[in-house]
Scaffold this active site. Structure first.
Site, short mmCIF file in Angstrom:
data_model
loop_
_atom_site.label_atom_id
_atom_site.label_comp_id
_atom_site.label_asym_id
_atom_site.label_seq_id
_atom_site.Cartn_x
_atom_site.Cartn_y
_atom_site.Cartn_z
N LYS A 465 0.82 -1.21 0.00
CA LYS A 465 0.00 0.00 0.00
C LYS A 465 0.85 1.26 0.00
O LYS A 465 2.05 1.24 0.30
CB LYS A 465 -0.98 -0.03 1.17
CG LYS A 465 -2.09 -1.05 0.93
CD LYS A 465 -3.21 -1.00 1.94
CE LYS A 465 -4.33 -1.95 1.50
NZ LYS A 465 -5.38 -2.10 2.52
N ARG A 499 -3.37 -10.52 4.59
CA ARG A 499 -3.79 -10.49 3.18
C ARG A 499 -2.65 -9.88 2.36
O ARG A 499 -2.30 -8.71 2.56
CB ARG A 499 -5.07 -9.66 3.05
CG ARG A 499 -5.69 -9.62 1.68
CD ARG A 499 -6.99 -8.81 1.72
NE ARG A 499 -7.65 -8.75 0.43
CZ ARG A 499 -7.42 -7.82 -0.50
NH1 ARG A 499 -6.51 -6.86 -0.26
NH2 ARG A 499 -8.06 -7.84 -1.65
#
Length: 528
Positions: A465, A499
């Site tokens: 991210k 994840r």
């Protein structure tokens, strides 16, 4: 004459109950003083009265157990009938698989409990629960023997009841860890009402139920003595505390921030799933709608058009046998269709905020539900208003708990909920770092309101991210080392599912973290 006899019967019952209360007055005085509880009352009904005189709404706790037939189906049907019988369920405990007690030569049980409100009097409630047990196939048999469903009233408002057929609080609460564990799940660590304070006082312990639970062994009992906290998924009961699960990401979108367009075809998607499973993925999370910042929303129909061919192909892969397949969607229509095709979990980045039907649909789907914290939607989540926090961990806890609370009232049991603090969603870089450091604080804050939700599996998804890019000055494709560092911090802070895009390298970090945690747990047990 009948009226006079009823009055005499009523007075006699009151005298009997008051006599019982007198024997416990001294024991409960200290507990009531400790907890500052208003005086509890005896209940003013008798079992064979034609009308119960108490009609105001009361909060109750009901324990559930089953070890015959489809145990989870028995639970689901019991809860459904309870809701249709004037028992409005507000909170669920975690789910436990436990060894049988008393009569040990029988199948393992699942146990849990619920908090509810009802206008049924205590004997009406007892009669209703007995009727439900009978409807689900329970017959008179060996005491403590096998049964499709067992429903016991643990508490009824602030009242104590004692008769030949009903004792409240339930007389065997204190000797049964498989009852105490779910009972404690239903309570927050803070006493939030006079009724809850009364329940604490009934334990006769100066520290209330919490003190009594600590003396029994509290969390040290979970995983010991044949009692495990589990989540039902894919026709099995998963104990998520044993090791961290790795969820591999499969984006079948043209516009995801990292790998958009790479896996749009069935062949490319299958190839990627095969790779992730060969590298050790426990779960595959398929997303057909991008939730990157500023992403445009597509319709449920378009999302299904992308998703279903790939989902069907993935579920038919021999390699997927024994693995879990999750679908990342905030549409209830997509969730319903995905589960009908065989998906095992639904991962909702909005925790029900972007589709008002999501909770209602999920309540009937019987699969785990990932509720993630986010403000706004992907197109607005990074607006300045959504990025304002005074204390990010505390506010995430409060806002996520309220979503889960609504989910529970809608019929999604706590034992099917997975929580996600939403790293990267309506968060600045410093907020994401606070989350990674503050996962224990998030659990603790949620635990003040519901220990069940604070015990739920926690998923984190920091993979590649933008906050990692800001810190490390790397493009998305080069953020795997930073991802490994972030999931390491998360696992050591209590995350149960990670994840990730790169399964292989992150799995090595997962194995190391799990080894560290096992070593830490072993050392703590040896000290005690």
């Amino acid at each position: 004459m009948a009226g006079i006899l009823r009055i005499i019967h009523f007075v006699y019952s009151q005298m009997s109950i008051l006599k019982y209360m007198e024997t416990s007055r001294l024991k409960l005085f200290a507990a009531r003083k400790y907890l500052k509880v208003p005086g509890f009352s005896s209940f003013h009904t008798v079992p064979n009265s034609s009308v119960e005189l108490h009609s105001q709404e009361e909060e109750v706790v009901i324990a559930l157990g089953s070890n015959v037939g489809d145990r989870l189906h028995n639970f689901k049907e019991a809860l459904k009938i309870m809701r249709n019988s004037g028992i409005n369920i507000t909170r669920h405990a975690c789910l436990y698989e436990t060894a049988p007690a008393y009569v040990t030569d029988q199948p393992r049980f699942i146990n849990s409990a619920v908090r509810a409100v009802t206008k049924l009097g205590p004997y009406e409630l007892l009669s209703t629960l007995k009727r439900i047990e009978k409807a689900l196939g329970r017959t008179d048999g060996i005491r403590y023997g096998p049964r499709p469903i067992d429903l016991d009233i643990l508490f009824y408002g602030k009242y104590k009841v004692r008769s030949d057929i009903l004792t409240i609080p339930h007389e065997r609460i204190w000797e049964r860890p498989f009852v105490m564990a779910p009972l404690m799940d239903l309570l927050g660590s803070a006493v939030d009402s006079d009724t809850v304070a009364a329940w604490h006082s009934f334990s006769g312990h100066s520290g209330g139920l919490s003190g009594f639970w600590e003396e029994l062994g509290s969390e040290s009992l979970i995983g010991e003595e044949g009692m495990y906290r589990v989540i039902p998924v894919a026709n099995r009961l998963l104990d998520w505390s044993q090791r961290t699960s790795v969820m591999g990401i499969l984006n079948v979108t043209p516009d995801s921030f990292c790998d958009g367009g790479n896996f749009l075809s069935v062949d490319s998607a299958i190839s990627q799933v095969r790779l992730m499973i060969s590298e050790g993925a426990d779960m595959i999370d398929i997303g057909a709608q991008s939730t990157r910042p500023m992403a445009s929303r597509i319709s449920a129909e378009e999302e299904l058009g992308r998703l279903i061919p790939i989902l069907e192909a993935v579920l038919s892969m021999p390699e997927v046998e024994g693995k879990l397949v999750s679908v990342d969607t905030f549409y209830s229509e997509v969730a319903s269709e995905a589960v009908s095709k065989g998906a095992h979990l639904i991962n909702d980045v909005s925790a029900g905020q972007l589709d008002s039907n999501m909770f209602k649909v999920m309540a009937d789907l019987d699969v785990p539900y990932v509720a993630m914290h986010m403000r706004g939607d992907p197109s607005t989540m990074q607006n300045s208003g959504n990025l304002k926090y005074d204390n990010v961990c505390k506010e995430i806890s409060s806002e996520l708990y309220l979503r889960v609370r609504e989910a529970e009232v809608s019929g999604i049991p706590a034992w099917r909920i997975i929580i996600d603090p939403g790293i990267g969603f309506s968060k600045k870089t410093e907020h994401n770092l606070d989350i990674l450091m503050g996962l224990p604080d998030i659990r603790e804050e949620i635990g003040t309101r519901s220990l069940a939700i604070s015990h739920a599996p926690m998923l984190i998804g920091p993979s590649r991210k933008s906050f990692l890019g800001e810190i490390c000055s790397r493009p998305a494709a080069e953020r795997d080392p930073a991802t490994i560092a972030s999931i390491t911090a998360g696992i050591l802070g209590g995350a149960n599912i990670v994840r990730v895009h790169n399964v292989k390298d992150n799995l090595d970090a997962v194995k190391l973290c799990d080894a560290i945690l096992r070593q830490k747990s072993s050392q703590m047990k040896s000290r005690h």
